[in-house]
Scaffold this active site. Structure first.
Site, PDB file in Angstrom:
ATOM      1  N   SER A 116       0.821  -1.205   0.000  1.00 46.80           N
ATOM      2  CA  SER A 116       0.000   0.000   0.000  1.00 46.80           C
ATOM      3  C   SER A 116       0.854   1.254   0.000  1.00 46.80           C
ATOM      4  CB  SER A 116      -0.905   0.007   1.239  1.00 46.80           C
ATOM      5  OG  SER A 116      -1.532   1.264   1.406  1.00 46.80           O
ATOM      6  N   TYR A 140      -2.868   0.175   9.752  1.00 49.80           N
ATOM      7  CA  TYR A 140      -2.921  -0.498   8.447  1.00 49.80           C
ATOM      8  C   TYR A 140      -1.612  -0.287   7.692  1.00 49.80           C
ATOM      9  CZ  TYR A 140      -3.999  -1.170   3.503  1.00 49.80           C
ATOM     10  OH  TYR A 140      -3.962  -1.552   2.188  1.00 49.80           O
ATOM     11  N   ASN A 169      -4.373   5.188  -4.857  1.00 47.37           N
ATOM     12  CA  ASN A 169      -5.823   5.267  -4.639  1.00 47.37           C
ATOM     13  C   ASN A 169      -6.574   4.579  -5.767  1.00 47.37           C
ATOM     14  OD1 ASN A 169      -4.859   7.502  -2.760  1.00 47.37           O
ATOM     15  ND2 ASN A 169      -7.047   7.426  -2.333  1.00 47.37           N
ATOM     16  N   LYS A 178     -17.518  -2.119   0.074  1.00 50.44           N
ATOM     17  CA  LYS A 178     -16.560  -1.548   1.028  1.00 50.44           C
ATOM     18  C   LYS A 178     -17.154  -0.440   1.883  1.00 50.44           C
ATOM     19  CE  LYS A 178     -12.323  -0.918  -0.315  1.00 50.44           C
ATOM     20  NZ  LYS A 178     -11.169  -0.406  -1.094  1.00 50.44           N
TER      21      LYS A 178
END
Length: 318
Positions: A116, A140, A169, A178
């Site tokens: 990420s 996270y 993104n 989600k």
């Protein structure tokens, strides 16, 4: 066989769709369907088998479990950047990933996994794949960062392909389950349909209203990168997956308004709980991806949002 963890999720289900279009159907889909809404992502997909994540983790401890796995696309994770239960996040994102990585090494299977862009924190040190740029600011992000660190130790010794993708993104089809973590493009679309307004955060970190910038990357482009690495097993490492462009939230909202040919932008106060743990700017350095040999161009926000809403609103009207 190909295994896709998080296969009922956003990127995972899009990966399986793309594999199906290639004629690949010998796929094991691993996920946790406690959120049954995710079944809408996979109802049209062709797979060989489904397995719950808990059973899968038990099975991989068995030496006889799947001897002919070409590749694992590990997309499964707790993806909520607002989750502060560190034990929960590390169990789901770090420990799970380590166990699966070592299983792949034992089986000599390719291991492609989701990292990420959140590992770069507030971005003050840049967005280049390098330890000096990595400053996670939530649990996270830390879990993803720490697994990348672990992979860096393993890479020089491993004979199998290991590739980590730092997604920026991502937006696009199959993200509706989600909820609050869906992309701004998804939320702006619903808001314009229901209220004729796209609601953006007011300015923060010295930026004007809606001028926070992110590297918005369309999910089909993310899938293309994953499949390119599947086709190039000699490539290994950790890579940024973004467009290399930073575009504003205002640009995303305007693209949605342009698609609908109606609507306006409304700015709302910046949430207190996000202050200090929010990325106001991201822009992927994709030089590593290019050096690896990936030459495909990435869609702009205008192109990607238009394609996304064509599909999203067409499905909603059926």
């Amino acid at each position: 066989m190909i295994i896709v963890t998080g296969g009922a999720g956003f990127i995972g289900s899009n990966l399986i769709r793309a594999l199906n279009l290639r004629g690949e159907k010998n796929i094991l889909l691993v996920d946790n369907l406690a959120n049954g809404q995710k079944m809408h992502n996979i109802a049209v997909l062709d797979i060989a088998d489904y397995m719950d994540k808990t059973e899968f983790l038990q099975k991989i401890e068995s030496p006889a479990f799947f001897k002919d796995v070409r590749a694992v696309f590990h997309q499964g994770a707790c993806s909520a950047t607002t989750e502060w239960d560190g034990q929960y996040v590390m169990t789901n994102n770090y420990d799970y990933s380590k166990r699966l990585l070592h299983w792949c090494i034992t089986k000599k299977s390719a291991f492609m996994y989701a990292s990420s862009a959140s590992v770069y924190g507030n971005g003050k040190h840049g967005f280049r794949v390098g330890r000096d740029c990595e400053h996670p600011i939530n649990m996270y992000a830390y879990s993803k960062f720490q697994f990348d660190q672990y992979v860096r130790q393993i890479l020089p010794e491993s004979a199998c392909q290991i590739a980590g993708f730092r997604y920026f993104n991502v937006y696009g089809s199959r993200e509706q389950h989600k909820g609050a973590m869906s992309s701004t493009a998804y939320h702006f679309n619903r808001q314009v349909i229901e209220q004729k307004k796209a609601k953006l955060f007011a300015g923060c970190d010295g930026l004007a209203d809606g001028e926070q910038k992110r590297d918005f990357v369309y999910v089909d482009d993310v899938v293309k990168v994953n499949l390119w690495f599947l086709d190039h097993p000699e490539q290994r490492g950790i890579y940024n997956v973004g467009t290399g462009r930073a575009e504003t939230f205002n640009t995303v909202a305007q693209a949605v308004i342009n698609w609908h040919k109606e609507g306006a932008i409304e700015y709302i106060p910046f949430p207190e709980h996000l202050k200090g743990s929010y990325q106001s700017y991201t822009q992927a350095d994709i030089s590593g991806l290019r050096q690896a040999g990936y030459t495909e161009e990435f869609l702009t926000v205008d192109q990607g949002v238009s394609r996304y809403l064509d599909e999203l609103n067409s499905a909603a009207s059926q």
